[in-house]
Design a protein around this motif. Structure first.
Motif, PDB file in Angstrom:
ATOM      1  N   GLY A   1       0.786  -1.221   0.000  1.00 44.39           N
ATOM      2  CA  GLY A   1       0.000   0.000   0.000  1.00 44.39           C
ATOM      3  C   GLY A   1       0.817   1.269   0.000  1.00 44.39           C
ATOM      4  O   GLY A   1       0.287   2.358   0.234  1.00 44.39           O
ATOM      5  N   GLU A   2       2.127   1.161  -0.267  1.00 38.09           N
ATOM      6  CA  GLU A   2       2.982   2.338  -0.308  1.00 38.09           C
ATOM      7  C   GLU A   2       3.110   2.828  -1.751  1.00 38.09           C
ATOM      8  O   GLU A   2       3.260   2.029  -2.673  1.00 38.09           O
ATOM      9  CB  GLU A   2       4.367   2.002   0.249  1.00 38.09           C
ATOM     10  N   GLU A   3       3.064   4.111  -1.929  1.00 36.44           N
ATOM     11  CA  GLU A   3       3.191   4.682  -3.267  1.00 36.44           C
ATOM     12  C   GLU A   3       4.613   5.188  -3.471  1.00 36.44           C
ATOM     13  O   GLU A   3       5.036   6.155  -2.836  1.00 36.44           O
ATOM     14  CB  GLU A   3       2.191   5.828  -3.450  1.00 36.44           C
ATOM     15  N   ARG A   4       5.368   4.507  -4.309  1.00 34.91           N
ATOM     16  CA  ARG A   4       6.723   4.955  -4.616  1.00 34.91           C
ATOM     17  C   ARG A   4       7.058   4.575  -6.035  1.00 34.91           C
ATOM     18  O   ARG A   4       6.818   3.438  -6.465  1.00 34.91           O
ATOM     19  CB  ARG A   4       7.742   4.340  -3.655  1.00 34.91           C
ATOM     20  N   VAL A   5       7.592   5.508  -6.779  1.00 31.48           N
ATOM     21  CA  VAL A   5       7.952   5.280  -8.172  1.00 31.48           C
ATOM     22  C   VAL A   5       9.428   4.884  -8.223  1.00 31.48           C
ATOM     23  O   VAL A   5      10.271   5.536  -7.588  1.00 31.48           O
ATOM     24  CB  VAL A   5       7.717   6.554  -9.013  1.00 31.48           C
ATOM     25  N   PRO A   6       9.779   3.820  -8.933  1.00 31.90           N
ATOM     26  CA  PRO A   6      11.191   3.437  -9.032  1.00 31.90           C
ATOM     27  C   PRO A   6      12.047   4.582  -9.557  1.00 31.90           C
ATOM     28  O   PRO A   6      11.603   5.377 -10.408  1.00 31.90           O
ATOM     29  CB  PRO A   6      11.175   2.261 -10.014  1.00 31.90           C
ATOM     30  N   TYR A   7      13.265   4.657  -9.065  1.00 34.14           N
ATOM     31  CA  TYR A   7      14.141   5.752  -9.462  1.00 34.14           C
ATOM     32  C   TYR A   7      14.367   5.777 -10.970  1.00 34.14           C
ATOM     33  O   TYR A   7      14.395   6.856 -11.581  1.00 34.14           O
ATOM     34  CB  TYR A   7      15.482   5.636  -8.735  1.00 34.14           C
ATOM     35  N   VAL A   8      14.536   4.625 -11.597  1.00 32.98           N
ATOM     36  CA  VAL A   8      14.804   4.616 -13.036  1.00 32.98           C
ATOM     37  C   VAL A   8      13.639   5.219 -13.808  1.00 32.98           C
ATOM     38  O   VAL A   8      13.832   5.924 -14.808  1.00 32.98           O
ATOM     39  CB  VAL A   8      15.118   3.183 -13.523  1.00 32.98           C
TER      40      VAL A   8
ATOM     41  N   GLN B   1      11.552   7.487 -12.563  1.00 30.93           N
ATOM     42  CA  GLN B   1      11.597   8.923 -12.282  1.00 30.93           C
ATOM     43  C   GLN B   1      12.621   9.615 -13.176  1.00 30.93           C
ATOM     44  O   GLN B   1      12.356  10.678 -13.750  1.00 30.93           O
ATOM     45  CB  GLN B   1      11.972   9.165 -10.824  1.00 30.93           C
ATOM     46  N   ALA B   2      13.807   9.009 -13.285  1.00 32.94           N
ATOM     47  CA  ALA B   2      14.885   9.646 -14.034  1.00 32.94           C
ATOM     48  C   ALA B   2      14.547   9.783 -15.512  1.00 32.94           C
ATOM     49  O   ALA B   2      14.814  10.822 -16.135  1.00 32.94           O
ATOM     50  CB  ALA B   2      16.172   8.844 -13.862  1.00 32.94           C
ATOM     51  N   LEU B   3      13.936   8.749 -16.088  1.00 35.40           N
ATOM     52  CA  LEU B   3      13.651   8.750 -17.527  1.00 35.40           C
ATOM     53  C   LEU B   3      12.278   9.311 -17.859  1.00 35.40           C
ATOM     54  O   LEU B   3      11.924   9.401 -19.047  1.00 35.40           O
ATOM     55  CB  LEU B   3      13.756   7.324 -18.072  1.00 35.40           C
ATOM     56  N   HIS B   4      11.518   9.679 -16.848  1.00 37.15           N
ATOM     57  CA  HIS B   4      10.161  10.150 -17.103  1.00 37.15           C
ATOM     58  C   HIS B   4      10.163  11.371 -18.022  1.00 37.15           C
ATOM     59  O   HIS B   4      10.876  12.353 -17.787  1.00 37.15           O
ATOM     60  CB  HIS B   4       9.470  10.520 -15.789  1.00 37.15           C
ATOM     61  N   GLY B   5       9.393  11.274 -19.067  1.00 43.05           N
ATOM     62  CA  GLY B   5       9.264  12.375 -20.006  1.00 43.05           C
ATOM     63  C   GLY B   5      10.363  12.459 -21.039  1.00 43.05           C
ATOM     64  O   GLY B   5      10.293  13.298 -21.944  1.00 43.05           O
ATOM     65  N   ALA B   6      11.398  11.606 -20.925  1.00 45.08           N
ATOM     66  CA  ALA B   6      12.473  11.624 -21.916  1.00 45.08           C
ATOM     67  C   ALA B   6      11.906  11.198 -23.268  1.00 45.08           C
ATOM     68  O   ALA B   6      11.231  10.174 -23.379  1.00 45.08           O
ATOM     69  CB  ALA B   6      13.610  10.710 -21.502  1.00 45.08           C
ATOM     70  N   GLU B   7      12.196  11.942 -24.293  1.00 45.52           N
ATOM     71  CA  GLU B   7      11.568  11.762 -25.597  1.00 45.52           C
ATOM     72  C   GLU B   7      12.209  10.627 -26.383  1.00 45.52           C
ATOM     73  O   GLU B   7      13.429  10.477 -26.401  1.00 45.52           O
ATOM     74  CB  GLU B   7      11.685  13.071 -26.391  1.00 45.52           C
ATOM     75  N   GLY B   8      11.343   9.815 -27.002  1.00 42.73           N
ATOM     76  CA  GLY B   8      11.837   8.768 -27.881  1.00 42.73           C
ATOM     77  C   GLY B   8      12.042   7.450 -27.165  1.00 42.73           C
ATOM     78  O   GLY B   8      11.816   7.325 -25.955  1.00 42.73           O
TER      79      GLY B   8
ATOM     80  N   GLN C   1      11.703  -3.737 -17.676  1.00 39.97           N
ATOM     81  CA  GLN C   1      10.273  -3.701 -17.376  1.00 39.97           C
ATOM     82  C   GLN C   1       9.841  -2.433 -16.668  1.00 39.97           C
ATOM     83  O   GLN C   1       8.645  -2.139 -16.594  1.00 39.97           O
ATOM     84  CB  GLN C   1       9.870  -4.920 -16.555  1.00 39.97           C
ATOM     85  N   TRP C   2      10.795  -1.668 -16.127  1.00 41.21           N
ATOM     86  CA  TRP C   2      10.420  -0.430 -15.431  1.00 41.21           C
ATOM     87  C   TRP C   2      10.664   0.819 -16.275  1.00 41.21           C
ATOM     88  O   TRP C   2      10.504   1.934 -15.784  1.00 41.21           O
ATOM     89  CB  TRP C   2      11.202  -0.322 -14.130  1.00 41.21           C
ATOM     90  N   VAL C   3      11.065   0.649 -17.511  1.00 45.44           N
ATOM     91  CA  VAL C   3      11.293   1.782 -18.411  1.00 45.44           C
ATOM     92  C   VAL C   3      10.028   2.001 -19.224  1.00 45.44           C
ATOM     93  O   VAL C   3       9.563   1.081 -19.919  1.00 45.44           O
ATOM     94  CB  VAL C   3      12.508   1.533 -19.323  1.00 45.44           C
ATOM     95  N   GLU C   4       9.458   3.187 -19.134  1.00 40.66           N
ATOM     96  CA  GLU C   4       8.174   3.434 -19.791  1.00 40.66           C
ATOM     97  C   GLU C   4       8.318   3.593 -21.297  1.00 40.66           C
ATOM     98  O   GLU C   4       7.367   3.400 -22.049  1.00 40.66           O
ATOM     99  CB  GLU C   4       7.515   4.678 -19.188  1.00 40.66           C
ATOM    100  N   GLN C   5       9.506   3.931 -21.784  1.00 39.55           N
ATOM    101  CA  GLN C   5       9.731   4.082 -23.215  1.00 39.55           C
ATOM    102  C   GLN C   5       9.936   2.716 -23.887  1.00 39.55           C
ATOM    103  O   GLN C   5      10.170   1.710 -23.215  1.00 39.55           O
ATOM    104  CB  GLN C   5      10.960   4.962 -23.468  1.00 39.55           C
ATOM    105  N   ASP C   6       9.867   2.688 -25.207  1.00 36.46           N
ATOM    106  CA  ASP C   6      10.229   1.485 -25.954  1.00 36.46           C
ATOM    107  C   ASP C   6      11.689   1.127 -25.638  1.00 36.46           C
ATOM    108  O   ASP C   6      12.552   2.008 -25.584  1.00 36.46           O
ATOM    109  CB  ASP C   6      10.078   1.716 -27.460  1.00 36.46           C
ATOM    110  N   TRP C   7      11.951  -0.150 -25.451  1.00 38.76           N
ATOM    111  CA  TRP C   7      13.270  -0.598 -24.959  1.00 38.76           C
ATOM    112  C   TRP C   7      13.949  -1.512 -25.952  1.00 38.76           C
ATOM    113  O   TRP C   7      13.323  -2.390 -26.556  1.00 38.76           O
ATOM    114  CB  TRP C   7      13.099  -1.336 -23.631  1.00 38.76           C
TER     115      TRP C   7
END
Length: 900
Positions: free
Chosen positions: A804-811, A813-820, A838-844
């Motif tokens: 029940g804890e809300e925490r976003v992985p550092y990776v 956070q760091a890549l959030h909004g990075a384009e491409g 698996q924790w990178v929101e961009q295409d990998w």
């Protein structure tokens, strides 16, 4: 065909003989004895003569084997202090509770071992009552390496002593509830009791040798006088087959480690059957240790054998004991007197006559019960001889019966290692044998009771008084309250922030330069322990030789060949460097001893062990697991790292996977720094966390693994801006953008995020420029200093979500909004960067050096694995093409242009 006797005579003729007539007389005398009294008598006289020569200091080769009898005869045994009857009662309670604990736990199917402690009970009890120094007196006490399979007996004694309760015994091997006991000596699981992990087998003896050696090192360097500490290693005879068990025997004798005693429990059995079925393990071990220069004490037979030896006027008994193989000795343990009369005594007429003088009870007493390792006086005599012997380490070979006192169903049976419980009837038989005051009515519903004479009983008072006299409870682990080490001067780290300008500097060289500054620090410099396995020159460390010196207990007894050079080879009694020769296992054992000195001796030491990265985790990962269990702290440095940087060396040297293995160790913080300033930042943070003020929630009981490279390249300055140090430590930060790299991308240019670690960052930076200048693609470059730490942080965040804890992985956070999309590149197999996919929101996608290494130039190897700058460009275009952001034909054009 050449006569071998003629060769022998020819060799002897080469030796000068100033009195050939006297020599001939001696030889004739020997021939006459052999002819008149037989070869056995001649051999006996020769052995006695050699023993006399050795005792008189005459330089002759030592006998590697002695007869199969006790080294210390009964008549020469010293009087043992204390109350032997009281110690017998204590030992009986310990035997009972050890067996009860394992049996009660068997209903849960968690396993356990009974037979080992049953054979070794007196080996431990004698030490606890008379020899093992505790940690509450002056100094550091003794260091005890307990045989792992004997742990139930140690728990039983701690229960008798009041340090454990019944609930804890009932939770043997059931730790998840928080009040359990680990299966074996595991300091991380029971840190107030256990000091040293000894399972997996073989690591205990190796570590014990280097611990004894490190004790001498601490004393010689003036860190702490621990000359009163003695290292005791309890081992099994089957365990001695492990190569690590005997890997450092020569080191121990060469350096005269008389602060070390091995106690080998020779119950003649390993896990599946006899240790040496057709041979004699005691004799083999004696020869091995004597040949390595150790003092050997054999304690084989109990007092019941004295009568037999007195009857042996012809030597027939001693000869028969020497020739009977171990497996047959085990058979005698389980057979009746008639069988023993026929098979043992019936082989020699003299023994047949001897047997007529012996009752069946006497024969059974000797062959079933009477062993040197089961009698307090025999064990005491052996231990006293060991601690009083000077100039060499001692090994005690104590013969016992595996499963002793557990009944006929256990003693010497091949399967007893796998037998986890006794029946109620077997316990009652054991109770009667041990003379314990346990009633039949105490067995409630068929459950065996624990036994305790009472907290104020004579037995417990005696036990506690003996331990108080020896310096407190044992075994015990103590972390002494010491002030955190002061942080080294900041200038040692800050000097790397400005970069190297046009000078080419490999990260291995940068690390060594950092260490040179740190060992000069007035406050903490003396606490660094440089460890290297005979590759110091490879890593550019030879400049440390004259300034720090290489530790040697003898100092330097010769004039070094390079004495007239600035960086000459210098050995010293107070030398700081541990140069172990070509032994990664020995170097790791050094590291473990140094990294745990904060607990063992109350002295924080900062070891760094630098090695070929391919020959670290791959070769000694078991010891690194041991290091984590023992809560060690320090820096492991995998130099000449990566699969493509070590030009020309080839498959066996090309490391493409050490970070994968390191990631499996929960105590290892694994970093793959790209630049010198990253190395400095990571080391500074490691010193703070392990030796200074750890942040809330940080575990200081970790160790760092850094990979450094031998590829000399210009080192850039540390980027400015907030969060750089945090990103380096956490594992990821943006090194530059297309704009900050002055690549002037078009406003609508497609963009990709390039992640690189270690030396791969340089190919990525080259690819960044090629993408911009040749393909109109903008890219940002990120330095991934630790794929593993990024993954661990993400796993912790995921676990928090389930709570029940809300925490976003550092990776993220760091890549959030990075384009491409994201393209990750490493000089290791793709599995290393793919840890975070698996924790990178961009295409990998990722590139890595999978497969076996090969001999080639760096450029050739990188082209082979498809990780060079050109390959990065093609992979980036392919990712963008799949997204429709560049033309699909661009990928083919790039492949053709670069010859891929």
């Amino acid at each position: 065909m050449t006569d071998p006797n003629a060769i022998q005579a020819s060799e002897l003729d080469q030796l000068p003989d100033r009195d050939p007539e006297e020599t001939a007389e001696w030889q004739a005398s020997l021939d006459a004895v052999a002819k008149a009294a037989g070869p056995h008598r001649a051999a006996y006289l020769m052995r006695r003569t050699l023993e006399r020569a050795e005792g008189n200091g005459i330089a002759l080769p030592k006998l590697l084997e002695t007869d199969y009898v006790n080294t210390i005869p009964t008549a020469a045994e010293p009087s043992a202090p204390g109350d032997e009857e009281m110690e017998r009662k204590i030992t009986a309670w310990n035997r009972w509770n050890a067996a009860a604990m394992v049996t009660r736990g068997s209903k849960y199917g968690v396993g356990g071992h009974i037979a080992t402690f049953a054979s070794a009970a007196w080996l431990y009890e004698t030490g606890f009552n008379h020899f093992f120094k505790g940690k509450e007196a002056d100094g550091s006490g003794d260091q005890l390496y307990i045989q792992g399979h004997a742990s139930p007996g140690i728990y039983a004694r701690a229960f008798l002593d009041g340090r454990l309760d019944e609930q804890q015994l009932d939770n043997f091997r059931r730790e998840s509830g928080g009040n359990g006991l680990p299966s074996y000596p595991h300091p991380r699981r029971l840190p107030w009791l256990w000091e040293f992990p000894t399972v997996s087998m073989g690591l205990g003896p190796l570590s014990a040798i280097y611990q004894a050696r490190f004790n001498r090192y601490l004393t010689a360097r003036g860190i702490k006088d621990v000359s009163d500490s003695h290292v005791w290693a309890f081992l099994g005879d089957g365990e001695m087959d492990e190569p690590e068990s005997t890997a450092a025997l020569a080191l121990a004798s060469r350096e005269g480690l008389d602060n070390l005693t091995f106690v080998i429990n020779c119950n003649l059995q390993r896990l599946d059957g006899p240790v040496r079925a057709n041979f004699k393990i005691v004799q083999e071990l004696e020869a091995q240790f004597r040949g390595a220069g150790w003092n050997v004490v054999k304690s084989l037979w109990g007092n019941a054998w004295d009568e037999l030896f007195q009857l042996d006027t012809t030597g027939a008994l001693v000869r028969r004991l020497r020739e009977v193989p171990d497996a047959q000795v085990q058979t005698y343990q389980t057979r009746d007197a008639a069988y023993i009369r026929q098979d043992f005594f019936g082989k020699d007429p003299a023994l047949v006559e001897m047997a007529k003088l012996l009752s069946d009870d006497k024969i059974l007493e000797c062959f079933h019960l009477s062993r040197g390792g089961h009698e307090a006086r025999k064990v005491y005599a052996a231990y006293k001889a060991a601690v009083e012997f000077k100039g060499a380490p001692t090994v005690i070979l104590a013969q016992t019966v595996k499963g002793h006192t557990l009944g006929e169903g256990f003693a010497s049976k091949n399967a007893n290692h796998q037998m986890k419980k006794l029946t109620v009837d077997e316990f009652k038989t054991m109770r009667d044998l041990l003379e314990l005051p346990i009633k039949d009515s105490d067995f409630v519903d068929g459950v065996v009771p624990y036994g305790h004479p009472g907290a104020d009983s004579p037995e417990v008072r005696y036990l506690q008084e003996r331990r108080a006299a020896l310096g407190g409870p044992a075994p015990a682990r103590r972390v002494h309250p010491v002030a955190p080490l002061p942080a080294p001067a900041e200038k040692a780290f800050a000097s790397f922030d400005k970069g190297s300008g046009t000078q080419n500097v490999a990260t291995t060289m940068a690390f060594v330069r950092l260490i040179k500054d740190l060992v000069r620090d007035k406050e903490t410099g003396k606490r660094w322990v440089p460890i290297v396995p005979d590759e110091a020159r490879t890593f550019g460390m030879e400049s440390l030789f004259p300034s720090l010196g290489i530790y040697s207990p003898k100092g330097q007894t010769y004039e070094p060949v390079d004495r007239d050079q600035l960086m000459y080879y210098k050995e010293a009694q107070n030398g700081q460097i541990l140069n172990e020769g070509i032994t990664e296992a020995g170097s790791m054992a050094d590291f473990i001893a140094a990294s745990t000195a904060y607990a063992t001796h109350g002295e924080a030491m900062i070891p760094f062990y630098i090695f070929y990265s391919m020959f670290g985790w791959q070769r000694t990962a078991d010891q690194m697991w041991q290091l984590g269990d023992q809560l060690g702290r320090g820096f492991l440095v995998g130099a000449t790292a990566g699969r493509t940087t070590l030009t020309g060396e080839g498959l066996q040297h090309a490391d493409g996977h050490s970070p994968v293995i390191a990631a499996t160790n929960p105590a290892a913080l694994t970093y793959d720094p790209a630049f010198a300033y990253e190395v400095a930042t990571i080391v500074r943070d490691g010193i703070r966390r392990m030796y200074g003020e750890a942040a809330p929630g940080e575990d200081p009981n970790v160790f760092y693994y850094l990979t450094v490279y031998n590829e000399p390249l210009p080192q850039p300055a540390k980027p400015s801006g907030p969060g750089i140090d945090e990103g380096i430590v956490k594992g990821l930060y943006r090194f530059n953008t297309a704009e900050s790299a002055a690549l002037s991308p078009a406003a609508n240019a497609p963009r990709i995020q390039l992640l690189g670690s270690g030396t791969a960052i340089h190919w990525v930076l080259k690819a960044q420029r090629m993408l911009a200048e040749e393909w109109g693609v903008a890219s940002d470059v990120w330095s991934a200093t630790s794929w593993t730490e990024l993954r661990r942080d993400a796993l912790e965040a995921d676990a928090g979500l389930l709570r029940g804890e809300e925490r976003v992985p550092y990776v993220r956070q760091a890549l959030h909004g990075a384009e491409g999309p994201v393209l990750a590149v490493s000089d290791y197999m793709r599995q290393v960067p793919d840890q975070i996919a698996q924790w990178v929101e961009q295409d990998w996608s990722s590139l890595g050096a999978d497969g076996f290494g090969l001999s080639d130039t760096r450029e050739g190897a990188r082209r082979h694995f498809g990780v060079d700058a050109e390959s990065v460009v093609v992979a980036a275009l392919a990712q963008l093409a799949r997204r429709g952001e560049v033309k699909a034909t661009a990928v083919k054009e790039a492949r053709e242009k670069y010859g891929l």
